[in-house]
Scaffold this active site. Structure first.
Site, PDB file in Angstrom:
ATOM      1  N   HIS A  95       0.839  -1.196   0.000  1.00 15.16           N
ATOM      2  CA  HIS A  95       0.000   0.000   0.000  1.00 15.16           C
ATOM      3  C   HIS A  95       0.871   1.240   0.000  1.00 15.16           C
ATOM      4  O   HIS A  95       1.812   1.353   0.782  1.00 15.16           O
ATOM      5  CB  HIS A  95      -0.921   0.014   1.216  1.00 15.16           C
ATOM      6  CG  HIS A  95      -1.930   1.129   1.176  1.00 15.16           C
ATOM      7  ND1 HIS A  95      -3.105   1.033   0.456  1.00 15.16           N
ATOM      8  CD2 HIS A  95      -1.934   2.366   1.733  1.00 15.16           C
ATOM      9  CE1 HIS A  95      -3.802   2.155   0.592  1.00 15.16           C
ATOM     10  NE2 HIS A  95      -3.101   2.983   1.360  1.00 15.16           N
ATOM     11  N   SER A  96       0.545   2.188  -0.885  1.00 13.35           N
ATOM     12  CA  SER A  96       1.255   3.445  -1.017  1.00 13.35           C
ATOM     13  C   SER A  96       2.728   3.146  -1.334  1.00 13.35           C
ATOM     14  O   SER A  96       3.010   2.381  -2.251  1.00 13.35           O
ATOM     15  CB  SER A  96       1.079   4.287   0.249  1.00 13.35           C
ATOM     16  OG  SER A  96       1.530   5.607   0.064  1.00 13.35           O
ATOM     17  N   PHE A  97       3.669   3.721  -0.569  1.00 11.84           N
ATOM     18  CA  PHE A  97       5.064   3.439  -0.910  1.00 11.84           C
ATOM     19  C   PHE A  97       5.425   1.974  -0.687  1.00 11.84           C
ATOM     20  O   PHE A  97       6.378   1.472  -1.273  1.00 11.84           O
ATOM     21  CB  PHE A  97       6.015   4.342  -0.127  1.00 11.84           C
ATOM     22  CG  PHE A  97       7.415   4.320  -0.666  1.00 11.84           C
ATOM     23  CD1 PHE A  97       7.690   4.851  -1.917  1.00 11.84           C
ATOM     24  CD2 PHE A  97       8.436   3.729   0.049  1.00 11.84           C
ATOM     25  CE1 PHE A  97       8.975   4.811  -2.439  1.00 11.84           C
ATOM     26  CE2 PHE A  97       9.724   3.690  -0.465  1.00 11.84           C
ATOM     27  CZ  PHE A  97      10.001   4.234  -1.713  1.00 11.84           C
ATOM     28  N   SER A 123      -1.594  -1.023  -4.148  1.00 12.03           N
ATOM     29  CA  SER A 123      -2.728  -0.290  -3.604  1.00 12.03           C
ATOM     30  C   SER A 123      -2.313   1.146  -3.279  1.00 12.03           C
ATOM     31  O   SER A 123      -1.363   1.360  -2.521  1.00 12.03           O
ATOM     32  CB  SER A 123      -3.219  -1.018  -2.335  1.00 12.03           C
ATOM     33  OG  SER A 123      -4.226  -0.300  -1.676  1.00 12.03           O
TER      34      SER A 123
END
Length: 256
Positions: A95-97, A123
């Site tokens: 998720h994200s980074f 994500s």
């Protein structure tokens, strides 16, 4: 599986499932930790063993120095996760980074001729390859200005992350992870032959629809995208729907 304790500091397994047919390695967002995926370990079917990654410098590893250089982090993480990749099919969820980590880790494994995930789940992951400027530099800012920039970029209420108890808990890890992000330089390589799912949110100020869809160019295999209600951190409020999407896409994926 017996591995030295140092490896299990990186690869946690809160709910061991010896009969599982697949391992799902989960990579947290900047400033986060493995506990973000705690409920995933019990809510997904018994056939899936969830292994959240815990980076140094936070939560159970708070006393350890954080890694702040992207190539060093990827190389170290890859060597810690390798002993877990030989016995079962596996997938990556980031998720994200954490998605950027999962993506670059997959490319690292390909370069080494190591086993690859049966599917890659990204994500709210910024598509760095499509940006003129990968990440705005904020790591040099004083705490107040740094938190204000984080609040603006990711839609986190400033009054929440500025609270003393929250700030003291997340600020060191957040600063370390921002340094990692700022040292990330995308290098073009051929698309992966790995199915890829890209998830986004309808009100994400950091990752727009185009960046969700552009990930299709990073795979020659099946690509699927979905959008969920919410902002950049839809990971928690949309967890049931997100888990269902993961299960649907894994069901469509061919693996031993």
């Amino acid at each position: 599986m017996s591995v030295p304790p140092v490896y299990r500091r990186w690869v946690t397994c809160p709910e061991p499932r010896p009969q599982a047919s697949l391992r799902l390695f989960c990579f947290h967002f900047a400033g986060g930790d493995a506990s973000i995926f705690r409920l995933w370990t019990t809510q997904l079917p018994p056939s899936i063993e969830v292994c959240p990654i815990e980076l140094p410098g936070r939560a159970t590893r708070r006393a350890e120095p954080a890694l702040t250089h992207f190539p060093t982090l990827i190389d170290t993480l890859a060597r810690r996760i390798l002993p877990f990749l030989g016995q079962l099919p596996f997938a990556f969820f980031g998720h994200s980074f954490g998605g950027n980590l999962a993506f670059e880790l997959t490319r690292w494994l390909r370069r080494q001729g190591a086993p690859l995930p049966v599917r890659l789940f990204l994500s709210a992951t910024p598509a760095i390859q499509s940006r003129a400027q990968p990440y705005a530099r904020v790591s040099h800012l004083a705490d107040a200005a740094f938190l204000e920039q984080i609040s603006t970029r990711f839609g986190i209420p400033l009054d929440v992350i500025s609270r003393e108890e929250v700030r003291d808990m997340v600020l060191p890890a957040m600063r370390a992870d921002v340094l990692v992000a700022e040292s990330y330089h995308y290098t073009p390589e051929p698309p992966l032959d790995v199915p890829l799912s890209s998830f986004g949110a309808t009100q994400d100020p950091e990752v727009g629809p185009r960046e969700v869809e552009v990930w299709r160019h990073q795979t020659t295999a099946d690509f699927r995208s979905r959008f969920f209600p919410g902002d950049h951190f839809f990971l928690t409020p949309q967890r049931p729907r997100l888990q269902q999407a993961v299960l649907e896409d894994l069901a469509s994926t061919q693996f031993p």
